[in-house]
Design an enzyme around this catalytic site. Structure first.
Site, mmCIF file in Angstrom:
data_model
loop_
_atom_site.group_PDB
_atom_site.id
_atom_site.type_symbol
_atom_site.label_atom_id
_atom_site.label_comp_id
_atom_site.label_asym_id
_atom_site.label_seq_id
_atom_site.Cartn_x
_atom_site.Cartn_y
_atom_site.Cartn_z
ATOM 1 N N ASP A 159 36.372 53.956 34.656
ATOM 2 C CA ASP A 159 37.575 54.222 34.256
ATOM 3 C C ASP A 159 38.187 52.931 35.141
ATOM 4 O OD1 ASP A 159 39.487 56.186 33.665
ATOM 5 O OD2 ASP A 159 40.010 56.310 35.696
ATOM 6 N N GLU B 258 36.555 50.221 31.286
ATOM 7 C CA GLU B 258 38.039 50.432 30.750
ATOM 8 C C GLU B 258 38.931 49.402 31.216
ATOM 9 O OE1 GLU B 258 41.853 53.338 30.380
ATOM 10 O OE2 GLU B 258 40.458 53.390 32.074
#
Ligand code: NOJ
Length: 505
Positions: free
Chosen positions: A218, A284
């Site tokens: 993330d 990401e």
């Protein structure tokens, strides 16, 4: 743990690691399948639906890997992206024994398991933060980023959160602000502290020892901030109709993310992953192509930085072709591309491009050179749900206005025409879309013209065809409105020609 025998499942795969030939399917666990009747999806529900994904012959979709969004203990301020314990499972989703069963059951079907790793921030309920907030001299104080107010009492700098508002919250008890680039309930870890790095690398080992095949990392470009936490400059080109509290939208993000020294951390992280066989690190991150490509390192950082560019382009052949060509031209020879067309953070693909073009989008995603990630429900052509104001749940929408809510793309998976679409036996945590009685897996499974049938067919072609799986990419001159390309392979070339654009419906 039972590891999938990849050499047996894909005979030509010995030339390429699994994550280059795989199609990844994103599961947003709250909305995939409710196994215990509480209206929220869970890990047992995923196990029940594995045959849908792979391993049950022609009936299955035929994907190769699942990426499961966070299932860790969490107060759910950001629906799991606020982690209170990195090494456990939230009771709403199950427990560690269920997770182990899931990994085993997936591996038996030759499905790789990728899990979300949320290293930039924890929940404010994480015991590390509770200790850190407990006093200036507490052992974990420096595990988070604390700063005194400026002499005039104002915030330590001007940064804004993508969820609206400033990135600093004052802790009245200790008189200092803590940094949170997302919600105040998501305090930012201090990765400049080697003990934080060590603890977070141990989290990777914890899950690798349980048999996971990779991580989706993330906001991985955010781990390090400018060491002096300097102010971000204003972005003069920012739209002038932004919500008042959208400070983030009015800035250039120069000092809060994508710092050069983050690559040193990623190289050390990669060497932890390299202690294990066959692990994949997916990141990401956005940024310009030139900044983005640096996250591959010298093949010593991420294996697959996510590439969201197809979602950011105008949906027309010229823009899509230009995006693919720019990517191909930027990547070093050894680097492998990735493509994403939908996620839990975006409006639904079919709502963005229209139902007819969603079929073309499927063909594009599954024929380009690179690893595709497919978001649950897009294989049914699911559209944005209509969420009444009173049922809005996403903090981004609650803080920045319903138009920014991510709830419409997170509605439950539609399995059949039953009362709650086969997702649950009770009213789900988010409402179903209005067409769930007609648009569902059961209705599409045997309809040769359905979106599901198209996805299954394309996935079948891709897995059987060396050129589609691993061939090179070359643009092919096509007529106006058409994006055409060749996938070249010694076993035989493939030509793909797609009419892309809202005019071609
Ligand atoms: C990206 C995740 O995909 C998103 O859902 C989340 O809100 C932010 N990171 C913060 O963790």
């Amino acid at each position: 743990m039972n590891q999938p025998d990849i050499a047996e499942s894909t005979p030509s795969a010995h030339h390429q690691p699994w994550w280059q030939t795989a199609v990844i399917y994103q599961i947003y666990p709250r909305s995939f399948q409710d196994g215990d009747g509480d209206g929220t999806g869970d890990l047992a529900g995923i196990i029940d639906r594995l045959d849908y994904l792979a391993g049950a012959g022609g009936e299955s979709l035929g994907i190769d890997a699942i990426w499961i969004s966070p299932f860790y203990p969490s107060p759910m301020a950001d629906f799991g992206y606020d982690v209170a314990d990195y090494c456990d499972v939230d009771p709403i989703f199950g427990d560690l024994a269920t997770f182990d069963r899931l990994v085993d059951a997936a591996h038996r079907r030759k499905i790789r398991v990728v899990i979300d790793y949320v290293p930039n921030h924890t929940s404010d309920q994480h015991r590390w933060f509770v200790d850190s907030a407990g006093g200036r001299s507490n052992a974990k104080r420096d595990w988070y980023i604390w700063r005194d107010p400026k002499p005039d009492g104002s915030l330590p700098n001007n940064w804004g959160s993508p969820f609206g508002g400033p990135t600093w919250t004052l802790d009245p008890a200790t008189g200092q602000y803590f940094l949170h680039q997302f919600l105040p309930e998501q305090p930012e870890l201090n990765w400049r502290n080697p003990r934080v790095e060590e603890a977070m690398f141990d989290v990777l080992r914890f899950w690798l020892d349980r048999g996971v095949d990779g991580f989706r990392m993330d906001v991985i470009g955010w781990l390090l901030k400018d060491a002096a936490l300097r102010d971000n400059p204003a972005n003069p080109a920012a739209a002038n109709d932004l919500p008042v509290n959208d400070i983030y939208g009015r800035q250039h993000h120069v000092h809060n993310e994508d710092q050069d020294d983050v690559h040193e951390v990623l190289r050390r992280m990669r060497s932890v992953l390299d202690e294990y066989d066959d692990v994949c690190a997916i990141g990401e991150l956005g940024y310009t192509l030139e900044r983005w490509v640096r996250y591959y390192g010298e093949d010593d950082e991420l294996h697959l930085p996510f590439n969201f560019r197809l979602m950011e382009q105008p949906w027309d052949a010229v823009a899509i072709q230009a995006s693919v060509e720019a990517l191909e031209a930027t990547l070093p020879d050894w680097a492998w591309p990735s493509y994403v067309l939908g996620s839990h953070d975006a409006p639904r693909l079919a709502s963005r491009v229209g139902t007819a073009q969603a079929r073309i989008a499927a063909m594009l995603l599954l024929t380009l050179r690179g690893t595709p990630t497919l978001y649950q429900g897009d294989e049914l052509g699911m559209e944005n749900g209509v969420i009444p104001q009173a049922r809005l749940r996403d903090p981004q929408g609650l803080r920045l206005g319903a138009a920014r809510s991510r709830d419409p793309g997170r509605t439950p998976m539609q399995w059949d025409e039953g009362p709650f679409a086969g997702f649950s036996t009770v009213d789900p945590w988010l409402p179903l879309t209005s067409d769930s009685e007609s648009r569902n897996v059961a209705a599409q499974a045997n309809d040769p013209r359905s979106m599901l049938h198209l996805y299954r067919t394309l996935l079948g072609y891709r897995s059987a065809d060396p050129a589609l799986r691993s061939g090179s990419y070359e643009t092919f001159p096509g007529p106006e409105g058409c994006f055409a390309f060749l996938r070249r392979h010694p076993a035989g070339d493939r030509l793909v020609a797609l009419k892309i654009g809202r005019a071609h419906v």
